[in-house]
Scaffold this active site. Structure first.
Site, mmCIF file in Angstrom:
data_model
loop_
_atom_site.group_PDB
_atom_site.id
_atom_site.type_symbol
_atom_site.label_atom_id
_atom_site.label_comp_id
_atom_site.label_asym_id
_atom_site.label_seq_id
_atom_site.Cartn_x
_atom_site.Cartn_y
_atom_site.Cartn_z
ATOM 1 N N HIS A 166 12.053 32.610 29.085
ATOM 2 C CA HIS A 166 11.786 33.766 29.940
ATOM 3 C C HIS A 166 11.190 33.229 31.245
ATOM 4 O O HIS A 166 10.047 32.783 31.271
ATOM 5 C CB HIS A 166 10.829 34.730 29.249
ATOM 6 C CG HIS A 166 11.434 35.355 28.034
ATOM 7 N ND1 HIS A 166 10.719 35.716 26.913
ATOM 8 C CD2 HIS A 166 12.735 35.682 27.776
ATOM 9 C CE1 HIS A 166 11.549 36.247 26.017
ATOM 10 N NE2 HIS A 166 12.770 36.229 26.524
ATOM 11 N N GLU A 169 7.668 33.795 32.880
ATOM 12 C CA GLU A 169 6.466 33.379 32.158
ATOM 13 C C GLU A 169 6.068 31.970 32.627
ATOM 14 O O GLU A 169 6.144 30.989 31.884
ATOM 15 C CB GLU A 169 6.724 33.483 30.651
ATOM 16 C CG GLU A 169 6.938 34.951 30.248
ATOM 17 C CD GLU A 169 7.650 35.158 28.914
ATOM 18 O OE1 GLU A 169 8.016 36.322 28.622
ATOM 19 O OE2 GLU A 169 7.847 34.187 28.172
ATOM 20 N N HIS A 259 5.752 30.643 25.606
ATOM 21 C CA HIS A 259 5.974 31.909 26.330
ATOM 22 C C HIS A 259 4.679 32.460 26.907
ATOM 23 O O HIS A 259 3.590 31.928 26.698
ATOM 24 C CB HIS A 259 6.540 32.965 25.363
ATOM 25 C CG HIS A 259 7.958 32.740 24.978
ATOM 26 N ND1 HIS A 259 8.983 33.549 25.415
ATOM 27 C CD2 HIS A 259 8.526 31.798 24.195
ATOM 28 C CE1 HIS A 259 10.128 33.110 24.913
ATOM 29 N NE2 HIS A 259 9.890 32.048 24.164
ATOM 30 N N GLU A 335 2.325 32.275 22.601
ATOM 31 C CA GLU A 335 2.181 33.264 23.672
ATOM 32 C C GLU A 335 0.851 33.055 24.384
ATOM 33 O O GLU A 335 -0.196 32.959 23.742
ATOM 34 C CB GLU A 335 2.226 34.691 23.104
ATOM 35 C CG GLU A 335 3.530 35.050 22.400
ATOM 36 C CD GLU A 335 4.667 35.387 23.368
ATOM 37 O OE1 GLU A 335 4.415 35.464 24.588
ATOM 38 O OE2 GLU A 335 5.816 35.560 22.889
HETATM 39 ZN ZN ZN Z 1 8.712 35.330 26.535
#
Ligand code: ZN
Length: 375
Positions: A166, A169, A259, A335
């Site tokens: 992504h 990010e 992420h 994350e």
């Molecule tokens: Zn992500």
């Protein structure tokens, strides 16, 4: 007084100007990613506002992919493009409002401290300057950009670490700088033990097209790469296609996919508990990794995170689930917050590039702890 100029026509820029005629009420909109599904990343420059109180409204904030991301969020701003301070930001009735008095002629605003494609190339150049590492070309992206893997270590275990599926990010790249810097430090004993026991395959930037275009989640065809792992194709998702093929060739004993999360103000790990092939062995490895990560740094915690999907109902299009099932291995999604770590908040910088890098360096500890148990 000079006029206000707003531009996002640069690497990882994203904003459309609706009306910049009045500094007390500038109206802006975030552009959609290719595919017209996602939007939230922004990064733009304001010129001609030194010492003038600025009020910037992002009118379509409420239509972004994760509106909850704006609650308790503060925008990043910089005049030297190195230090990104948080500035006054409110979210009301679907509009994000930034109020700031720039201390210089040029000021940059971004959703999170950006990590440009140029910085990614700098990181690759730094890695290849180390006698410990080599760079392998995995293939090309849709826009024709190189997709590169950093390889180091000589051990039997195969460890894969990937980031920026992504592209918005950017914290994942700052994490990667810290992780790679420590892993390639010849004087770091823990890095040496890991390199002796495992071969590392590190893809620091999975989505260079999306990153350059200023996307939040998608590549140049509009594919969300972390929903392409079941059946990647060279036409739609070559980034995943090439990486998954390289994984099939090497095998995988541990996979970490890095992420950022828009809403939760914590660092946490999501596992693959809902895959059909979930076992007590994988549960033990996941538990060990998370516990040891929390021991290694108070910036990591295990209290808050995503709810676990019901057994057997894993989304197999996601990297972590696909890789865990495919290789019967420990696979995890890390994350980091866009906002801050609420356990250890920093009102000036929030969650910052420096803290991402520290978290990256701390990752060697849980890796070393699980290493002997991986198989
Ligand atoms: Zn992500």
């Amino acid at each position: 007084m000079s006029n206000l100029h707003i531009s996002a026509a640069f690497d990882s820029g994203n904003i459309d100007v609706v009306d910049a005629s009045n500094p007390d009420g500038v109206h802006l909109r975030i552009r959609k990613d290719a595919g017209d599904q996602h939007l939230q990343w922004f990064h733009f420059q304001v010129a001609g506002a030194r010492g003038r109180p600025l009020t910037l409204h992002i009118d379509n904030a409420g239509q972004c992919s994760y509106p909850k991301g704006w609650e308790g969020y503060s925008t990043c701003a910089s005049v030297d493009r190195r230090n990104w301070r948080r500035v006054h930001t409110t979210y009301e009735d679907g509009v994000l409002t930034i109020r700031h008095v720039p201390e210089a002629d040029l000021v940059w605003f971004a959703y999170f401290a950006p990590f440009s494609l140029e910085q990614h190339h700098d990181l690759l150049a730094t890695c290849q300057a180390s006698p410990l590492a080599s760079i392998e070309r995995l293939g090309n992206t849709v826009d024709g950009r190189p997709l590169d893997k950093v390889v180091f270590g000589e051990g039997a275990r195969q460890i894969w670490v990937i980031a920026r599926q992504h592209p918005g990010e950017s914290m994942a790249s700052w994490w990667m700088e810290g992780f790679l810097g420590r892993m390639l430090d010849p004087d770091d004993a823990l890095a040496r033990v890991l390199r002796d026991a495992a071969t590392f395959h590190v893809v620091p930037h999975m989505n260079p097209d999306g990153g350059f275009r200023g996307h939040l989640r998608c590549n140049a065809t509009g594919a969300n790469l972390n929903r392409e792992w079941h059946e990647p194709t060279e036409a739609r998702s070559p980034e995943v296609f090439h990486v998954r093929n390289a994984m099939d060739e090497s095998g995988v004993d541990l996979c970490l996919d890095v992420h950022g999360d828009e809403a939760l103000p914590y660092n946490f790990i999501a596992g693959s508990e809902a895959i059909p092939g979930w076992t007590a062995r994988l549960a033990g490895l996941l538990d060990c990794f998370k516990t040891e990560y929390a021991k290694a740094t108070p910036d990591f915690q295990t209290t808050y995170g995503y709810p676990v999907a019901p057994a057997g109902e894993a989304n197999m299009t996601m990297c972590t689930n696909q890789v865990a099932q495919r290789f019967d291995c420990l696979a995890m999604t890390l994350e980091m917050p866009f906002k801050d770590n609420a356990d250890l908040p920093d009102p000036i910088y929030g969650w910052s590039p420096e803290r991402c890098a520290h978290l990256g360096r701390a990752t060697l500890h849980p890796m070393a702890a699980v290493l002997v148990q991986l198989r």
